[in-house]
Motif scaffolding. Sequence first.
Motif, PDB file in Angstrom:
ATOM      1  N   ILE A   1       7.436   8.505 -19.090  1.00 44.35           N
ATOM      2  CA  ILE A   1       6.943   8.669 -17.727  1.00 44.35           C
ATOM      3  C   ILE A   1       7.994   8.173 -16.748  1.00 44.35           C
ATOM      4  CG2 ILE A   1       5.804   6.400 -17.727  1.00 44.35           C
ATOM      5  CD1 ILE A   1       3.510   7.710 -16.095  1.00 44.35           C
ATOM      6  N   SER A   2       7.952   8.727 -15.554  1.00 46.58           N
ATOM      7  CA  SER A   2       8.810   8.289 -14.467  1.00 46.58           C
ATOM      8  C   SER A   2       7.963   8.181 -13.207  1.00 46.58           C
ATOM      9  CB  SER A   2       9.944   9.302 -14.255  1.00 46.58           C
ATOM     10  OG  SER A   2      10.765   8.916 -13.184  1.00 46.58           O
ATOM     11  N   LEU A   3       8.206   7.119 -12.432  1.00 49.10           N
ATOM     12  CA  LEU A   3       7.508   6.928 -11.159  1.00 49.10           C
ATOM     13  C   LEU A   3       8.533   6.684 -10.065  1.00 49.10           C
ATOM     14  CD1 LEU A   3       5.937   4.653 -13.293  1.00 49.10           C
ATOM     15  CD2 LEU A   3       4.284   5.048 -11.528  1.00 49.10           C
ATOM     16  N   THR A   4       8.271   7.226  -8.894  1.00 47.88           N
ATOM     17  CA  THR A   4       9.046   6.900  -7.708  1.00 47.88           C
ATOM     18  C   THR A   4       8.083   6.339  -6.682  1.00 47.88           C
ATOM     19  OG1 THR A   4      10.646   8.661  -8.118  1.00 47.88           O
ATOM     20  CG2 THR A   4      10.548   7.783  -5.885  1.00 47.88           C
ATOM     21  N   VAL A   5       8.409   5.153  -6.177  1.00 51.93           N
ATOM     22  CA  VAL A   5       7.588   4.495  -5.162  1.00 51.93           C
ATOM     23  C   VAL A   5       8.489   4.253  -3.961  1.00 51.93           C
ATOM     24  CG1 VAL A   5       6.167   2.478  -4.615  1.00 51.93           C
ATOM     25  CG2 VAL A   5       6.268   3.331  -6.973  1.00 51.93           C
TER      26      VAL A   5
ATOM     27  N   THR B   1       4.267  -4.649 -15.341  1.00 46.84           N
ATOM     28  CA  THR B   1       3.868  -3.277 -15.642  1.00 46.84           C
ATOM     29  C   THR B   1       3.256  -2.673 -14.387  1.00 46.84           C
ATOM     30  OG1 THR B   1       1.634  -3.828 -16.416  1.00 46.84           O
ATOM     31  CG2 THR B   1       3.393  -3.799 -18.078  1.00 46.84           C
ATOM     32  N   VAL B   2       3.296  -1.347 -14.306  1.00 44.14           N
ATOM     33  CA  VAL B   2       2.633  -0.606 -13.232  1.00 44.14           C
ATOM     34  C   VAL B   2       1.388   0.016 -13.836  1.00 44.14           C
ATOM     35  CG1 VAL B   2       2.832   1.304 -11.590  1.00 44.14           C
ATOM     36  CG2 VAL B   2       4.838  -0.089 -12.129  1.00 44.14           C
ATOM     37  N   VAL B   3       0.283  -0.021 -13.095  1.00 49.18           N
ATOM     38  CA  VAL B   3      -0.951   0.588 -13.570  1.00 49.18           C
ATOM     39  C   VAL B   3      -1.469   1.584 -12.542  1.00 49.18           C
ATOM     40  CG1 VAL B   3      -1.653  -1.307 -15.083  1.00 49.18           C
ATOM     41  CG2 VAL B   3      -2.346  -1.332 -12.687  1.00 49.18           C
ATOM     42  N   PHE B   4      -2.086   2.638 -13.047  1.00 48.77           N
ATOM     43  CA  PHE B   4      -2.814   3.565 -12.191  1.00 48.77           C
ATOM     44  C   PHE B   4      -3.964   4.142 -13.004  1.00 48.77           C
ATOM     45  CE2 PHE B   4       0.585   6.223 -13.973  1.00 48.77           C
ATOM     46  CZ  PHE B   4      -0.060   7.406 -14.313  1.00 48.77           C
ATOM     47  N   SER B   5      -4.888   4.776 -12.308  1.00 50.39           N
ATOM     48  CA  SER B   5      -6.089   5.300 -12.948  1.00 50.39           C
ATOM     49  C   SER B   5      -6.044   6.821 -12.980  1.00 50.39           C
ATOM     50  CB  SER B   5      -7.326   4.837 -12.164  1.00 50.39           C
ATOM     51  OG  SER B   5      -8.509   5.290 -12.780  1.00 50.39           O
ATOM     52  N   THR B   6      -6.589   7.379 -14.039  1.00 51.01           N
ATOM     53  CA  THR B   6      -6.765   8.824 -14.139  1.00 51.01           C
ATOM     54  C   THR B   6      -7.983   9.082 -15.007  1.00 51.01           C
ATOM     55  OG1 THR B   6      -5.630  10.937 -14.517  1.00 51.01           O
ATOM     56  CG2 THR B   6      -5.277   9.188 -16.166  1.00 51.01           C
ATOM     57  N   THR B   7      -8.366  10.335 -15.124  1.00 49.84           N
ATOM     58  CA  THR B   7      -9.465  10.678 -16.016  1.00 49.84           C
ATOM     59  C   THR B   7      -8.902  11.333 -17.269  1.00 49.84           C
ATOM     60  OG1 THR B   7      -9.796  12.808 -14.913  1.00 49.84           O
ATOM     61  CG2 THR B   7     -11.127  10.952 -14.136  1.00 49.84           C
TER      62      THR B   7
ATOM     63  N   ARG C   1       0.849  -1.202   0.000  1.00 45.46           N
ATOM     64  CA  ARG C   1       0.000   0.000   0.000  1.00 45.46           C
ATOM     65  C   ARG C   1       0.881   1.247   0.000  1.00 45.46           C
ATOM     66  NH1 ARG C   1      -4.279  -0.818   4.630  1.00 45.46           N
ATOM     67  NH2 ARG C   1      -4.325   1.413   4.330  1.00 45.46           N
ATOM     68  N   ASN C   2       1.713   1.341  -1.023  1.00 45.08           N
ATOM     69  CA  ASN C   2       2.649   2.449  -1.176  1.00 45.08           C
ATOM     70  C   ASN C   2       2.211   3.344  -2.323  1.00 45.08           C
ATOM     71  OD1 ASN C   2       4.528   1.411   0.850  1.00 45.08           O
ATOM     72  ND2 ASN C   2       4.860  -0.226  -0.627  1.00 45.08           N
ATOM     73  N   PHE C   3       2.408   4.630  -2.154  1.00 36.31           N
ATOM     74  CA  PHE C   3       2.028   5.599  -3.172  1.00 36.31           C
ATOM     75  C   PHE C   3       3.167   5.793  -4.169  1.00 36.31           C
ATOM     76  CE2 PHE C   3      -0.392   6.520   0.603  1.00 36.31           C
ATOM     77  CZ  PHE C   3      -1.665   6.768   0.126  1.00 36.31           C
ATOM     78  N   ALA C   4       2.811   6.276  -5.351  1.00 40.07           N
ATOM     79  CA  ALA C   4       3.808   6.606  -6.367  1.00 40.07           C
ATOM     80  C   ALA C   4       3.704   8.084  -6.710  1.00 40.07           C
ATOM     81  CB  ALA C   4       3.589   5.782  -7.632  1.00 40.07           C
TER      82      ALA C   4
ATOM     83  N   VAL D   1       0.764  12.492  -7.147  1.00 33.02           N
ATOM     84  CA  VAL D   1       0.826  11.288  -6.333  1.00 33.02           C
ATOM     85  C   VAL D   1      -0.392  10.437  -6.657  1.00 33.02           C
ATOM     86  CG1 VAL D   1       0.837  10.395  -3.973  1.00 33.02           C
ATOM     87  CG2 VAL D   1       2.099  12.484  -4.525  1.00 33.02           C
ATOM     88  N   VAL D   2      -0.166   9.129  -6.895  1.00 32.19           N
ATOM     89  CA  VAL D   2      -1.256   8.240  -7.306  1.00 32.19           C
ATOM     90  C   VAL D   2      -1.183   6.909  -6.564  1.00 32.19           C
ATOM     91  CG1 VAL D   2      -1.403   9.247  -9.637  1.00 32.19           C
ATOM     92  CG2 VAL D   2       0.054   7.246  -9.238  1.00 32.19           C
ATOM     93  N   TRP D   3      -2.335   6.241  -6.524  1.00 32.47           N
ATOM     94  CA  TRP D   3      -2.390   4.845  -6.111  1.00 32.47           C
ATOM     95  C   TRP D   3      -1.936   4.012  -7.292  1.00 32.47           C
ATOM     96  CZ3 TRP D   3      -8.118   4.659  -4.104  1.00 32.47           C
ATOM     97  CH2 TRP D   3      -8.201   5.245  -2.845  1.00 32.47           C
TER      98      TRP D   3
END
Length: 131
Positions: free
Chosen positions: A64-68, A43-49, A16-19, A34-36
């Motif tokens: 894209i770049s993500l830090t978790v 692969t990493v997935v997240f939701s947006t509109t 349950r860590n944020f990215a 910051v996203v769930w």
Amino acid sequence: MSIEFDEETRKLLDGRNFATVATLNADGAPQTSVVWIGREADTVVFSTTAGRLKARNLTRDPRISLTVYDAQNPYHSVDIRGTAELVEDPDKRLPRELSHKYLGQDPPPEADEILRLVVRVTPVKVTGFSV
């Protein structure tokens, strides 16, 4: 060329860590949010509109770049650079799954006309950090 996550990275992504997600604005400036997150295989997935700036940025430039980081130990983190694919999520499946992961409940109802997107990040470089 996609790469595979190691076991430590998978564990971090599955927790349950944020990215923090970074995309590029039209003028080249970074935009972060910051996203769930979830993980589907490597692969990493997240939701947006569809109307959000990060979605518009990724439509124009999929880099894209993500830090978790580990919520229990912020000195344990991973940086993931890659490319993003945006896929429509008309049933709003991913926000429901992520809400259960992070909150243990369904998300609040959302208007039908809001178009949800799954952002699927294929990694090209993964760098872990741990103290």
